[in-house]
Design a protein around this motif. Sequence first.
Motif, PDB file in Angstrom:
ATOM      1  N   ALA A  27       0.459  -1.341  -0.159  1.00 47.70           N
ATOM      2  CA  ALA A  27       0.366  -0.089  -0.109  1.00 47.70           C
ATOM      3  C   ALA A  27       1.175   0.834  -0.476  1.00 47.70           C
ATOM      4  O   ALA A  27       1.319   1.253   1.368  1.00 47.70           O
ATOM      5  CB  ALA A  27      -1.038  -0.258   1.598  1.00 47.70           C
ATOM      6  N   LEU A  28       1.500   1.522  -1.256  1.00 46.68           N
ATOM      7  CA  LEU A  28       1.909   2.915  -1.080  1.00 46.68           C
ATOM      8  C   LEU A  28       1.498   4.147  -1.246  1.00 46.68           C
ATOM      9  O   LEU A  28      -0.099   4.283  -1.506  1.00 46.68           O
ATOM     10  CB  LEU A  28       3.197   2.359  -2.393  1.00 46.68           C
ATOM     11  N   PRO A  29       1.986   4.752  -1.072  1.00 47.74           N
ATOM     12  CA  PRO A  29       1.120   6.589  -1.267  1.00 47.74           C
ATOM     13  C   PRO A  29       0.881   6.891  -2.488  1.00 47.74           C
ATOM     14  O   PRO A  29       1.945   6.243  -3.027  1.00 47.74           O
ATOM     15  CB  PRO A  29       2.558   7.069  -0.399  1.00 47.74           C
ATOM     16  N   ARG A  30       0.342   7.900  -2.588  1.00 52.85           N
ATOM     17  CA  ARG A  30       0.124   8.431  -4.348  1.00 52.85           C
ATOM     18  C   ARG A  30      -0.710   9.730  -3.656  1.00 52.85           C
ATOM     19  O   ARG A  30      -0.787  10.368  -3.736  1.00 52.85           O
ATOM     20  CB  ARG A  30      -1.763   8.201  -4.716  1.00 52.85           C
ATOM     21  N   PRO A  31       1.373   9.936  -4.300  1.00 52.33           N
ATOM     22  CA  PRO A  31       1.513  11.791  -3.497  1.00 52.33           C
ATOM     23  C   PRO A  31       0.958  12.875  -4.570  1.00 52.33           C
ATOM     24  O   PRO A  31       1.034  12.489  -5.921  1.00 52.33           O
ATOM     25  CB  PRO A  31       2.803  12.312  -3.849  1.00 52.33           C
ATOM     26  N   MET A  32       0.496  13.676  -4.363  1.00 52.64           N
ATOM     27  CA  MET A  32      -0.169  15.052  -4.363  1.00 52.64           C
ATOM     28  C   MET A  32      -2.309  14.438  -5.228  1.00 52.64           C
ATOM     29  O   MET A  32      -3.440  15.308  -5.808  1.00 52.64           O
ATOM     30  CB  MET A  32      -0.130  15.170  -6.031  1.00 52.64           C
ATOM     31  N   LEU A  33      -2.351  12.849  -5.374  1.00 54.58           N
ATOM     32  CA  LEU A  33      -3.526  12.262  -5.526  1.00 54.58           C
ATOM     33  C   LEU A  33      -4.529  13.389  -5.199  1.00 54.58           C
ATOM     34  O   LEU A  33      -4.731  13.259  -4.042  1.00 54.58           O
ATOM     35  CB  LEU A  33      -3.879  11.333  -5.248  1.00 54.58           C
ATOM     36  N   GLY A  34      -5.763  13.355  -5.662  1.00 51.14           N
ATOM     37  CA  GLY A  34      -6.779  14.341  -5.352  1.00 51.14           C
ATOM     38  C   GLY A  34      -6.729  15.700  -4.880  1.00 51.14           C
ATOM     39  O   GLY A  34      -7.759  16.203  -5.231  1.00 51.14           O
ATOM     40  N   ARG A  35      -5.506  16.263  -5.306  1.00 53.40           N
ATOM     41  CA  ARG A  35      -5.573  17.588  -4.834  1.00 53.40           C
ATOM     42  C   ARG A  35      -5.281  18.520  -6.525  1.00 53.40           C
ATOM     43  O   ARG A  35      -5.268  18.782  -7.012  1.00 53.40           O
ATOM     44  CB  ARG A  35      -3.854  17.724  -4.220  1.00 53.40           C
ATOM     45  N   PRO A  36      -5.735  19.857  -6.315  1.00 51.44           N
ATOM     46  CA  PRO A  36      -6.123  20.832  -7.075  1.00 51.44           C
ATOM     47  C   PRO A  36      -4.781  20.737  -8.045  1.00 51.44           C
ATOM     48  O   PRO A  36      -3.230  20.789  -7.047  1.00 51.44           O
ATOM     49  CB  PRO A  36      -6.370  21.784  -6.363  1.00 51.44           C
ATOM     50  N   GLY A  37      -4.443  21.465  -9.352  1.00 50.11           N
ATOM     51  CA  GLY A  37      -3.584  21.086  -9.863  1.00 50.11           C
ATOM     52  C   GLY A  37      -3.253  20.868 -10.611  1.00 50.11           C
ATOM     53  O   GLY A  37      -3.473  19.775 -10.014  1.00 50.11           O
ATOM     54  N   CYS A  38      -1.787  20.878 -11.158  1.00 50.02           N
ATOM     55  CA  CYS A  38      -0.916  19.561 -12.255  1.00 50.02           C
ATOM     56  C   CYS A  38       0.389  19.419 -11.390  1.00 50.02           C
ATOM     57  O   CYS A  38       1.333  18.552 -12.885  1.00 50.02           O
ATOM     58  CB  CYS A  38      -1.014  20.706 -13.594  1.00 50.02           C
ATOM     59  N   ASP A  39       0.568  19.794 -10.399  1.00 50.92           N
ATOM     60  CA  ASP A  39       2.138  19.782 -10.075  1.00 50.92           C
ATOM     61  C   ASP A  39       1.969  18.305  -9.890  1.00 50.92           C
ATOM     62  O   ASP A  39       1.114  17.331  -8.579  1.00 50.92           O
ATOM     63  CB  ASP A  39       2.509  20.350  -9.202  1.00 50.92           C
ATOM     64  N   PHE A  40       3.670  17.930  -9.427  1.00 54.92           N
ATOM     65  CA  PHE A  40       3.743  16.432  -8.926  1.00 54.92           C
ATOM     66  C   PHE A  40       4.927  15.910  -7.895  1.00 54.92           C
ATOM     67  O   PHE A  40       5.006  17.326  -7.273  1.00 54.92           O
ATOM     68  CB  PHE A  40       5.269  15.600  -9.687  1.00 54.92           C
ATOM     69  N   SER A  41       4.431  14.885  -7.405  1.00 50.46           N
ATOM     70  CA  SER A  41       5.965  15.143  -5.851  1.00 50.46           C
ATOM     71  C   SER A  41       5.966  13.022  -6.051  1.00 50.46           C
ATOM     72  O   SER A  41       5.043  12.332  -5.819  1.00 50.46           O
ATOM     73  CB  SER A  41       5.246  15.419  -5.095  1.00 50.46           C
ATOM     74  N   PHE A  42       7.710  12.701  -5.828  1.00 48.60           N
ATOM     75  CA  PHE A  42       7.558  11.196  -5.996  1.00 48.60           C
ATOM     76  C   PHE A  42       8.431  11.064  -4.409  1.00 48.60           C
ATOM     77  O   PHE A  42       8.900  10.015  -4.739  1.00 48.60           O
ATOM     78  CB  PHE A  42       8.286  10.611  -6.683  1.00 48.60           C
ATOM     79  N   SER A  43       9.218  12.131  -3.649  1.00 48.29           N
ATOM     80  CA  SER A  43      10.139  12.087  -3.171  1.00 48.29           C
ATOM     81  C   SER A  43       9.667  11.162  -1.920  1.00 48.29           C
ATOM     82  O   SER A  43      10.329  10.267  -1.380  1.00 48.29           O
ATOM     83  CB  SER A  43      10.843  13.193  -2.845  1.00 48.29           C
ATOM     84  N   GLY A  44       8.139  11.354  -1.703  1.00 48.56           N
ATOM     85  CA  GLY A  44       7.619  10.571  -0.923  1.00 48.56           C
ATOM     86  C   GLY A  44       7.189   8.848  -0.872  1.00 48.56           C
ATOM     87  O   GLY A  44       7.688   8.094   0.038  1.00 48.56           O
ATOM     88  N   LEU A  45       7.008   8.793  -1.794  1.00 51.35           N
ATOM     89  CA  LEU A  45       7.257   7.125  -2.760  1.00 51.35           C
ATOM     90  C   LEU A  45       8.011   6.691  -2.963  1.00 51.35           C
ATOM     91  O   LEU A  45       8.357   5.725  -2.347  1.00 51.35           O
ATOM     92  CB  LEU A  45       6.034   7.895  -4.099  1.00 51.35           C
ATOM     93  N   LYS A  46       9.076   7.435  -3.314  1.00 51.43           N
ATOM     94  CA  LYS A  46      10.453   6.773  -3.628  1.00 51.43           C
ATOM     95  C   LYS A  46      11.002   6.165  -1.566  1.00 51.43           C
ATOM     96  O   LYS A  46      11.632   5.009  -1.450  1.00 51.43           O
ATOM     97  CB  LYS A  46      11.681   7.871  -3.391  1.00 51.43           C
ATOM     98  N   THR A  47      10.734   7.227  -0.673  1.00 49.55           N
ATOM     99  CA  THR A  47      11.320   7.303   0.659  1.00 49.55           C
ATOM    100  C   THR A  47       9.889   5.744   0.693  1.00 49.55           C
ATOM    101  O   THR A  47      10.651   4.383   1.767  1.00 49.55           O
ATOM    102  CB  THR A  47      10.845   8.167   1.776  1.00 49.55           C
ATOM    103  N   ALA A  48       9.097   5.561   0.585  1.00 46.32           N
ATOM    104  CA  ALA A  48       7.721   4.065   0.754  1.00 46.32           C
ATOM    105  C   ALA A  48       8.382   2.955   0.534  1.00 46.32           C
ATOM    106  O   ALA A  48       8.772   1.900   0.834  1.00 46.32           O
ATOM    107  CB  ALA A  48       6.577   4.810   0.242  1.00 46.32           C
ATOM    108  N   VAL A  49       8.823   3.054  -0.805  1.00 43.90           N
ATOM    109  CA  VAL A  49       9.497   1.925  -1.272  1.00 43.90           C
ATOM    110  C   VAL A  49      11.026   1.561  -0.657  1.00 43.90           C
ATOM    111  O   VAL A  49      10.675   0.107   0.216  1.00 43.90           O
ATOM    112  CB  VAL A  49      10.309   2.312  -2.877  1.00 43.90           C
ATOM    113  N   ARG A  50      11.811   2.235  -0.020  1.00 43.30           N
ATOM    114  CA  ARG A  50      12.939   1.915   1.006  1.00 43.30           C
ATOM    115  C   ARG A  50      11.784   1.568   2.312  1.00 43.30           C
ATOM    116  O   ARG A  50      12.827  -0.021   2.791  1.00 43.30           O
ATOM    117  CB  ARG A  50      14.038   3.079   1.123  1.00 43.30           C
ATOM    118  N   GLN A  51      11.006   2.243   2.201  1.00 45.20           N
ATOM    119  CA  GLN A  51      10.690   1.578   4.210  1.00 45.20           C
ATOM    120  C   GLN A  51       9.706   0.424   3.990  1.00 45.20           C
ATOM    121  O   GLN A  51      10.275  -0.572   4.839  1.00 45.20           O
ATOM    122  CB  GLN A  51       9.673   2.599   4.774  1.00 45.20           C
ATOM    123  N   ALA A  52       9.683   0.174   2.789  1.00 41.88           N
ATOM    124  CA  ALA A  52       8.495  -1.607   2.361  1.00 41.88           C
ATOM    125  C   ALA A  52       9.699  -2.143   2.699  1.00 41.88           C
ATOM    126  O   ALA A  52       9.482  -3.318   3.094  1.00 41.88           O
ATOM    127  CB  ALA A  52       7.836  -0.907   1.294  1.00 41.88           C
TER     128      ALA A  52
END
Length: 348
Positions: free
Chosen positions: A195-220
């Motif tokens: 169950a990895l995170p989906r950063p920015m999912l559902g938020r307004p706008g068109c920006d991205f973020s992948f740092s937290g997802l990368k960290t979640a992979v390491r923690q998993a």
Amino acid sequence: MIVLGIETSCDETAAAVVDDTRRIRSNPVLSQLDEHRPFGGVVPEIAARSHLDHLDSLILRALDEADVGFGDLDGVAATGGPGLIGGVFVGVMMAKAIAAARDLPFVAVNHLEAHALTARLTDGIEFPYLLLLVSGGHCQLVAVNGVGDYTRYGGTVDDAVGEAFDKTAKLLDLGYPGGPAVERVARDGDPLRFALPRPMLGRPGCDFSFSGLKTAVRQARQGLDSFAAQDAADLAASFQQAVAEVLADRCRHALDRFQQEHGKAGPLVVAGGVAANRTLRATLSEVVGGHDAALLAPPLPLCTDNAAMIAWTGVERLRLGLSDPLDFAPRPRWPLEDLRVPSPVSPA
């Protein structure tokens, strides 16, 4: 109009000959993967030295395959940035030398603009259209209004998606380059296991973020008592699915905005190295289907860095009367927004 293109922005040495009928007459690419693989990523100095060693012979090969000589050229274009400055410098200086020796116009091509215009080379589409640019160093959504005319809708606030793929591959011991390795292993994985995170999912706008997802992979991975091949496959598949869902969400927002501004919902062009990912393409196909729009993705060899897109951008700019002086300075950073907008407005 026949243009020679040169690409040396990262770890591919490439030259190509393209004409204004959209014909790719030649497009040889020399990969440096074997040189960089022991280091787990691109080493800038090694890349620049390899460009120096091979660029002249690759240009001659491109001309030979295209059955043209220097005297048949109407211009020479080279990546002027953004990219690894040592490699960019090699390509720009070579292009300047050819232009000066043959009295040809020189075009310093923005590497991002070349990706943006590739769909005009491959599919002949008209302006405007929406672009999702996803590569190792870039992740942004842009309205392509014309040559040199771009409206940025959003971009990554931290890591580019291609970088996240590379770092995930390294965490999972999948080797380099990361994008193809993750996709290959993910085919045998369960995308729902982690169950990895989906950063920015559902938020307004068109920006991205992948740092937290990368960290979640390491923690998993660190949370597993042991780590077998199936664990790597499941984690790779879960990561890839999370990326696809985030990109789909951001693209929906961008399509809505594009429709409000232009009265149509696309087409959506996806370009850059990550555009070769089949899971991403399938997910985006569903997104555009819901907006009654088309999805265009260049053939796989034209998604990654190549010189055909550089030559084509040279064609696009030269036929608008745009060229660059020989004192142009290569740029490690060069946002699309800094490009010159032709006047009058470029034709479709």
